[in-house]
Design a protein around this motif. Structure first.
Motif, short mmCIF file in Angstrom:
data_model
loop_
_atom_site.label_atom_id
_atom_site.label_comp_id
_atom_site.label_asym_id
_atom_site.label_seq_id
_atom_site.Cartn_x
_atom_site.Cartn_y
_atom_site.Cartn_z
N PRO A 85 0.83 -1.22 0.00
CA PRO A 85 0.00 0.00 0.00
C PRO A 85 0.86 1.25 0.00
N SER A 86 0.24 2.36 -0.35
CA SER A 86 0.99 3.62 -0.40
C SER A 86 1.39 4.11 0.98
N THR A 87 0.81 3.53 2.01
CA THR A 87 1.13 3.93 3.39
C THR A 87 2.43 3.29 3.89
N GLU A 88 3.03 2.41 3.07
CA GLU A 88 4.27 1.74 3.45
C GLU A 88 5.40 2.12 2.49
N LYS A 89 6.63 1.99 2.97
CA LYS A 89 7.78 2.18 2.09
C LYS A 89 7.76 1.08 1.03
N ARG A 90 7.83 1.48 -0.21
CA ARG A 90 7.75 0.50 -1.29
C ARG A 90 8.65 0.84 -2.48
N LEU A 91 9.50 1.84 -2.30
CA LEU A 91 10.56 2.13 -3.27
C LEU A 91 11.89 1.84 -2.62
N TYR A 92 12.73 1.07 -3.32
CA TYR A 92 14.02 0.66 -2.79
C TYR A 92 15.09 0.91 -3.85
N VAL A 93 16.21 1.47 -3.43
CA VAL A 93 17.34 1.69 -4.33
C VAL A 93 18.51 0.84 -3.83
N PHE A 94 19.00 -0.04 -4.71
CA PHE A 94 20.07 -0.96 -4.35
C PHE A 94 21.33 -0.67 -5.15
N ASP A 95 22.47 -0.81 -4.51
CA ASP A 95 23.76 -0.86 -5.21
C ASP A 95 24.08 -2.34 -5.35
N ILE A 96 23.96 -2.86 -6.56
CA ILE A 96 24.11 -4.29 -6.79
C ILE A 96 25.55 -4.73 -6.58
N ASP A 97 26.51 -3.93 -7.02
CA ASP A 97 27.92 -4.31 -6.86
C ASP A 97 28.33 -4.35 -5.39
N LYS A 98 27.91 -3.35 -4.63
CA LYS A 98 28.27 -3.28 -3.21
C LYS A 98 27.32 -4.09 -2.33
N LYS A 99 26.22 -4.56 -2.94
CA LYS A 99 25.22 -5.36 -2.22
C LYS A 99 24.67 -4.58 -1.02
N GLU A 100 24.23 -3.37 -1.32
CA GLU A 100 23.71 -2.49 -0.27
C GLU A 100 22.34 -1.93 -0.65
N LEU A 101 21.46 -1.79 0.34
CA LEU A 101 20.22 -1.05 0.18
C LEU A 101 20.52 0.40 0.52
N LEU A 102 20.42 1.28 -0.47
CA LEU A 102 20.81 2.68 -0.29
C LEU A 102 19.66 3.55 0.23
N TYR A 103 18.47 3.34 -0.30
CA TYR A 103 17.31 4.14 0.11
C TYR A 103 16.07 3.26 0.14
N SER A 104 15.14 3.60 1.02
CA SER A 104 13.79 3.06 1.00
C SER A 104 12.84 4.21 1.29
N SER A 105 11.72 4.24 0.60
CA SER A 105 10.83 5.40 0.72
C SER A 105 9.41 5.04 0.30
N VAL A 106 8.46 5.84 0.77
CA VAL A 106 7.12 5.79 0.20
C VAL A 106 7.21 6.38 -1.20
N VAL A 107 6.24 6.04 -2.04
CA VAL A 107 6.20 6.57 -3.40
C VAL A 107 4.75 6.54 -3.88
N SER A 108 4.37 7.55 -4.63
CA SER A 108 2.99 7.66 -5.10
C SER A 108 2.77 6.85 -6.38
N HIS A 109 1.52 6.43 -6.57
CA HIS A 109 1.11 5.83 -7.84
C HIS A 109 0.07 6.73 -8.52
N GLY A 110 -0.32 6.38 -9.73
CA GLY A 110 -1.27 7.18 -10.49
C GLY A 110 -2.65 7.20 -9.87
N LYS A 111 -3.34 8.33 -9.99
CA LYS A 111 -4.64 8.52 -9.34
C LYS A 111 -5.70 7.53 -9.82
#
Length: 239
Positions: A85-111
């Protein structure tokens, strides 16, 4: 038959909680992707310690497509998981080479994709819906929503009208977590809109040739996506 036996052996090395997340839609991917690609995604999920944070099925599909896209210029993978759901963090940015999760965030979808959950998707101009699938990020610009990032949709008929529709990554006040108190995050015209405080650092990390995958538990997408089929490896090399 040999591949199925090998896959069964490989899965023994992963916690049963991951296997229990498998659904019918993902089973179709299991049957079409080479065992080596599935094992790579599962191993990376373990090494990055993503259990309990990131949807295993979404991550496995994201990694499978990431590994097939030859036009990427940096080892950064963004996953947007619209099964959440939009109320949870559902965007994740990974550095695949370093095997790290860099960011997690809520994100909007289309109306027009749904209320708290995004359940309906479109590639059509004027639909005000989100589009699933794989993208490559391009350059940034200053637009009506401030600092923004152009997305190139790689999947014909699924998201290839992203530029025509002006589907970009941008910040928005309606995407701030404080809005969730109303029952859901605010919605966009189809763009993955971010909290304004995270817009610049996330865009600067993923701009200029990284892979983005927008996921949903959607059988129609899986039936159409070339990046999740073994028969398209030669085609994807031209991207």
């Amino acid at each position: 038959m040999f591949q199925k036996i090998v896959l069964s052996c490989l899965l023994l090395f992963f916690p049963i909680s991951h296997i229990s997340n498998t659904n019918r839609e993902d089973n179709s991917v299991l049957s079409s992707l080479p065992v080596s690609e599935l094992a790579a995604g599962e191993q990376l999920y373990e090494e990055m310690g993503l259990a309990g944070t990131v949807n295993f099925i979404a991550f496995r599909q994201a990694v499978a497509g990431y590994n097939r896209i030859q036009g990427k210029k940096k080892p950064i993978l963004t996953l947007i998981d619209f099964s959440k759901p939009s109320t949870e963090k559902r965007l994740y940015v990974f550095d695949i080479d370093k095997k790290e999760l860099l960011y997690s965030s809520v994100v909007s979808h289309g109306k027009n994709s749904g209320d708290n959950y995004a359940t309906s998707f479109s590639n059509q101009t004027g639909s005000y819906k989100s589009s699933l699938g794989f993208y490559l990020t391009e350059n940034t610009y200053q637009g009506k929503n401030g600092y923004s990032l152009i997305l190139n949709g790689l999947e014909k008929g699924i998201n290839d009208k992203a530029k025509e529709r002006a589907i970009v990554v941008h910040g928005a006040a309606y995407a701030d977590p404080s809005v969730i108190a109303s029952g859901r995050l605010g919605r966009s015209f189809g763009c993955p809109a971010l909290p304004q405080t995270l817009t610049k650092p996330i865009i600067n990390t993923i701009k200029d040739g990284s892979v983005m995958f927008i996921y949903a538990n959607n059988a129609n997408y899986l039936a159409q996506s070339n990046f999740l089929k073994t028969t398209t490896r030669s085609n994807s090399s031209n991207l």
